[in-house]
Design a protein around this motif. Structure first.
Motif, short mmCIF file in Angstrom:
data_model
loop_
_atom_site.label_atom_id
_atom_site.label_comp_id
_atom_site.label_asym_id
_atom_site.label_seq_id
_atom_site.Cartn_x
_atom_site.Cartn_y
_atom_site.Cartn_z
N THR A 280 0.88 -1.22 0.11
CA THR A 280 0.26 -0.23 -0.16
C THR A 280 0.94 1.26 0.06
O THR A 280 0.35 2.14 -0.16
N PHE A 281 2.28 1.17 0.31
CA PHE A 281 3.07 2.19 0.27
C PHE A 281 4.16 1.79 -0.03
O PHE A 281 4.87 1.08 0.11
N ILE B 111 3.10 -3.07 3.69
CA ILE B 111 2.23 -4.01 3.32
C ILE B 111 0.95 -3.64 3.84
O ILE B 111 0.97 -3.27 5.19
N ASP B 112 -0.24 -3.76 3.40
CA ASP B 112 -1.43 -3.53 4.35
C ASP B 112 -1.47 -4.14 5.56
O ASP B 112 -1.45 -5.36 5.68
N ALA C 209 18.37 -3.01 -6.38
CA ALA C 209 17.18 -3.88 -7.36
C ALA C 209 16.05 -3.73 -6.65
O ALA C 209 15.80 -4.09 -5.42
N LYS C 210 14.96 -3.47 -7.47
CA LYS C 210 13.74 -3.36 -7.07
C LYS C 210 12.89 -4.33 -7.67
O LYS C 210 12.83 -4.59 -8.91
N TYR C 211 11.91 -5.35 -7.05
CA TYR C 211 11.34 -6.31 -7.54
C TYR C 211 9.56 -6.12 -7.56
O TYR C 211 9.00 -6.93 -8.42
N VAL C 212 9.19 -5.40 -7.02
CA VAL C 212 7.92 -5.18 -6.47
C VAL C 212 7.41 -3.40 -6.41
O VAL C 212 8.29 -2.72 -6.46
N ASP C 213 6.21 -3.42 -6.81
CA ASP C 213 5.48 -1.95 -6.60
C ASP C 213 4.36 -2.14 -5.98
O ASP C 213 3.75 -2.93 -5.70
N ILE C 214 3.81 -0.47 -5.87
CA ILE C 214 2.62 -0.57 -4.93
C ILE C 214 1.57 -1.29 -5.86
O ILE C 214 1.49 -1.40 -6.84
N GLY C 215 0.78 -1.64 -4.92
CA GLY C 215 -0.87 -2.42 -5.38
C GLY C 215 -0.25 -3.88 -5.45
O GLY C 215 -1.43 -4.65 -5.76
#
Length: 427
Positions: free
Chosen positions: A97-98, A118-119, A211-217
């Protein structure tokens, strides 16, 4: 008439031999007279002054040798690597969520900053449920303590000691169960609070995002890889050192951190500039590679990205290939001989005060691309010959390039030897 002819022929025949002898003697007499005249003129002519022969000595270049304290420098190279690199993995499941604005490759986070969240709703509910169970368990424990106290009072009315009372009569099992329920409920609450805390992904140290593997939502499960980070408080360079060079370095002990006296200069060519960073040997791995037979030292560079200080104008980025100059041990009374003056296996040509060749063999302590270093075998102030002699002979006379030739007379043998040596040098 015929008698007259006969008389004439007889007279001609008798006079003919005499005329032939004169014809043959005339040229000989002319040659003899010419030779006698030349000899006379030569005797009257003034003889030229006889000049002494001069020795044409081989001309050589020399270098003055001086003893001094030498600190050896060992060259190496390596790749800049972070001392700590971490893959942050989700320990709880839920929807992201952020995500922080700096959450991108190259983003810098200080220790404790939130990278993403995370929510947390589900885990907040879990905390409330665990809290309620703990409160209920505590209430039950209070009730059981009261009942146990009452049971003790009733047993004392019998006049018997408490030590002889049955455990069921004193309600001890019920009291222990109530205490265990409280501890279990407290543990459940602690677990729920920990899961709620883990919904926030926190930077474990001052770090850069690799490295970045995930994103918002995005929904992530337990064990999902979220981001890779590496520490930026200091970087390391693993430096290979050859076996013949390792003895010239002051090594830290395997189980100890090196101090900053073992300095290393890290350099990198960037465009037209050569950038440098100060570092030191932080540790020695203590293992020799079984294939290359090299030792490995680790150099430490503080604040490579200039994030904590602003002393430098260039960043030392992870993954860069760099060169290193390692400060070695210092040895006293070392003579540095130009590499061009070393002949064969440690042979050196010197020239003494009388400009005569002296051939010696030295034990080279160490050498680099410019000099060979010798300890304790040469006299301070000696002159070493840097010119290559084709046929050097011990004691042969030479002439230094910067000195005037000596106008001395020489025998024919000396002249011949000098000419032969000079022709060999020119070849």
């Amino acid at each position: 008439m015929s008698s007259f002819n006969n008389d004439f022929e007889q007279q001609y025949t008798q006079s003919k031999p005499k005329r032939s002898v004169m014809v043959y003697l005339a040229p000989v007499m002319i040659i003899v007279l010419g030779f006698v005249g030349c000899s006379g003129l030569s005797a009257l002519a003034q003889k030229p002054e006889k000049k002494p022969s001069q020795v044409q000595l081989p001309v050589v270049d020399v270098a003055q040798l001086q003893k001094r304290d030498v600190t050896f420098t060992i060259s190496s190279q390596g790749t800049v690597m972070p001392h700590t690199e971490t893959s942050l993995i989700s320990e709880v499941a839920g929807q992201i969520t952020f995500v922080a604005n700096k959450m991108r490759v190259g983003g810098f986070f200080q220790k404790g900053e939130v990278l993403m969240e995370i929510d947390p709703i589900t885990y907040k509910v879990g905390v409330l449920e665990a809290q309620s169970r703990l409160d209920a368990a505590k209430a039950t424990l209070v009730e059981e303590k009261a009942r146990a106290d009452q049971a003790e009072d009733e047993w004392e009315l019998t006049g018997k000691p408490l030590s002889s009372a049955p455990v069921l009569a004193l309600r001890l099992p019920q009291l222990q169960r109530a205490q265990a329920d409280v501890e279990a409920a407290a543990a459940d609450l602690q677990e729920a609070q920990l899961k709620l805390k883990r919904t926030k992904i926190i930077a474990p140290y001052d770090a850069l995002v690799k490295a970045k593997y995930v994103d918002i939502g995005q929904y992530v499960g337990t064990g999902t890889q979220l981001v890779d980070t590496f520490a930026v408080d200091y970087a390391e360079v693993r430096l290979p050192v050859k076996q013949q060079d390792i003895g010239f370095i002051k090594l830290p002990k395997v189980n100890q951190e090196g101090d900053e006296t073992n300095t290393v200069v890290i350099s990198s060519q960037q465009g037209l500039r050569t950038l440098q960073w100060d570092s030191f040997i932080s540790r020695y791995e203590g293992v020799v590679n079984d294939r290359s037979r090299v030792h490995y030292l680790v150099a430490k560079i503080n604040d490579p990205y200039n994030l904590l200080t602003e002393d430098r104008d260039a960043e030392l980025r992870m993954g860069m290939f760099v060169r290193a100059s390692i400060k070695g041990k210092t040895y006293p009374d070392i003579t540095a001989i130009p590499r061009s003056a070393i002949r064969g296996a440690g042979q050196v040509h010197l020239i003494d005060k009388d400009n005569k060749l002296k051939i010696i063999t030295v034990d080279v302590l160490r050498s680099d691309k410019d000099y060979a270093y010798v300890r304790g075998e040469l006299v301070d102030g000696s002159r070493v010959i840097t010119t290559r002699l084709e046929m050097p002979i011990q004691g042969m006379e030479l002439r230094v390039n910067s000195e005037e030739p000596d106008k001395t007379e020489a025998t024919e043998a000396e002249v011949a030897i000098a000419k032969q040596s000079s022709s060999r040098v020119e070849q």
